[in-house]
Design a protein around this motif. Structure first.
Motif, PDB file in Angstrom:
ATOM      1  N   ALA A 173      51.045 -10.329   4.728  1.00  0.00           N
ATOM      2  CA  ALA A 173      49.689 -10.784   5.080  1.00  0.00           C
ATOM      3  C   ALA A 173      48.685  -9.639   5.057  1.00  0.00           C
ATOM      4  O   ALA A 173      47.566  -9.807   4.574  1.00  0.00           O
ATOM      5  CB  ALA A 173      49.692 -11.455   6.446  1.00  0.00           C
ATOM      6  N   GLU A 174      49.078  -8.473   5.549  1.00  0.00           N
ATOM      7  CA  GLU A 174      48.169  -7.321   5.549  1.00  0.00           C
ATOM      8  C   GLU A 174      47.854  -6.873   4.124  1.00  0.00           C
ATOM      9  O   GLU A 174      46.699  -6.611   3.787  1.00  0.00           O
ATOM     10  CB  GLU A 174      48.766  -6.154   6.332  1.00  0.00           C
ATOM     11  CG  GLU A 174      47.833  -4.961   6.397  1.00  0.00           C
ATOM     12  CD  GLU A 174      48.388  -3.791   7.191  1.00  0.00           C
ATOM     13  OE1 GLU A 174      47.639  -2.814   7.347  1.00  0.00           O
ATOM     14  OE2 GLU A 174      49.544  -3.842   7.656  1.00  0.00           O
ATOM     15  N   LEU A 175      48.869  -6.806   3.286  1.00  0.00           N
ATOM     16  CA  LEU A 175      48.644  -6.389   1.897  1.00  0.00           C
ATOM     17  C   LEU A 175      47.845  -7.450   1.133  1.00  0.00           C
ATOM     18  O   LEU A 175      46.911  -7.128   0.398  1.00  0.00           O
ATOM     19  CB  LEU A 175      49.976  -6.115   1.195  1.00  0.00           C
ATOM     20  CG  LEU A 175      49.889  -5.616  -0.236  1.00  0.00           C
ATOM     21  CD1 LEU A 175      49.047  -4.343  -0.339  1.00  0.00           C
ATOM     22  CD2 LEU A 175      51.285  -5.384  -0.798  1.00  0.00           C
ATOM     23  N   TYR A 176      48.183  -8.703   1.337  1.00  0.00           N
ATOM     24  CA  TYR A 176      47.478  -9.800   0.671  1.00  0.00           C
ATOM     25  C   TYR A 176      45.975  -9.761   0.988  1.00  0.00           C
ATOM     26  O   TYR A 176      45.143  -9.960   0.110  1.00  0.00           O
ATOM     27  CB  TYR A 176      48.087 -11.134   1.108  1.00  0.00           C
ATOM     28  CG  TYR A 176      47.508 -12.333   0.400  1.00  0.00           C
ATOM     29  CD1 TYR A 176      47.975 -12.707  -0.849  1.00  0.00           C
ATOM     30  CD2 TYR A 176      46.507 -13.096   0.990  1.00  0.00           C
ATOM     31  CE1 TYR A 176      47.451 -13.812  -1.498  1.00  0.00           C
ATOM     32  CE2 TYR A 176      45.978 -14.204   0.351  1.00  0.00           C
ATOM     33  CZ  TYR A 176      46.456 -14.562  -0.897  1.00  0.00           C
ATOM     34  OH  TYR A 176      45.930 -15.649  -1.545  1.00  0.00           O
ATOM     35  N   ALA A 177      45.623  -9.470   2.218  1.00  0.00           N
ATOM     36  CA  ALA A 177      44.219  -9.425   2.638  1.00  0.00           C
ATOM     37  C   ALA A 177      43.434  -8.328   1.920  1.00  0.00           C
ATOM     38  O   ALA A 177      42.216  -8.441   1.782  1.00  0.00           O
ATOM     39  CB  ALA A 177      44.126  -9.233   4.146  1.00  0.00           C
TER      40      ALA A 177
END
Length: 163
Positions: free
Chosen positions: A102-106
């Motif tokens: 989720a952090e990388l996707y954001a």
């Protein structure tokens, strides 16, 4: 979400990006997860063998540094935290169930999913069929879509990210 990070083992953390993929990725400013036998085309690299700690050294980088990051799979979150401010390309397993996804996707503008398995180069003494990274699909996570070369785009499925 469940954290499905593999445990720290030589077979997951010491594998190198294969030469053919490195050439398709093109030139980068920095490879902070490099090793003496790396095939990544980078103007500069950080290597633990030289006493260079990639996440610590990231603090001195400007946001315009084009950075290719294939981190140790046993410790992905510190690498994302350290390099998400750069023009990154992360090569990681494609696993949406991990805590780091989720952090990388954001922070990602484009995800490219290779249409073939990435045949990482295992460390000495580990047969290719026993290398953990060979056993799951991977993706290339780009902070800036324009940093993906035409050559790599032709070999991948495109997953556009809109924020």
């Amino acid at each position: 979400l469940f954290d499905l990070e593999p445990s720290s083992t030589l077979s997951t953390d010491a594998q190198m990006t294969p030469r053919d993929l490195a050439l398709e990725l093109g030139q980068w400013d920095l490879d902070p997860c490099s090793s003496p036998g790396s095939h990544i085309l980078a103007h500069r690299s950080y290597q633990l063998e030289r006493g260079e700690d990639g996440p610590v050294l990231a603090m001195q980088l400007s946001p315009n540094v084009r950075t290719f990051v294939n981190p140790p799979y046993s410790a992905v979150p510190p690498w994302i935290a350290a390099y998400k401010h750069t023009r990154f390309c992360f090569l990681l397993k494609l696993d949406t169930s991990t805590k780091w996804f989720a952090e990388l996707y954001a922070a990602t503008a484009l995800i490219l999913i290779p249409r073939r398995r990435v045949n990482f180069i295992p460390p000495p003494g580990v047969p290719p069929e026993k290398a953990a990274a060979q056993q799951f699909p991977h993706a290339l996570f780009y902070a800036h879509a324009e940093d993906a070369t035409d050559a790599i785009r032709e070999l991948c499925w495109h997953w556009r990210v809109e924020h």
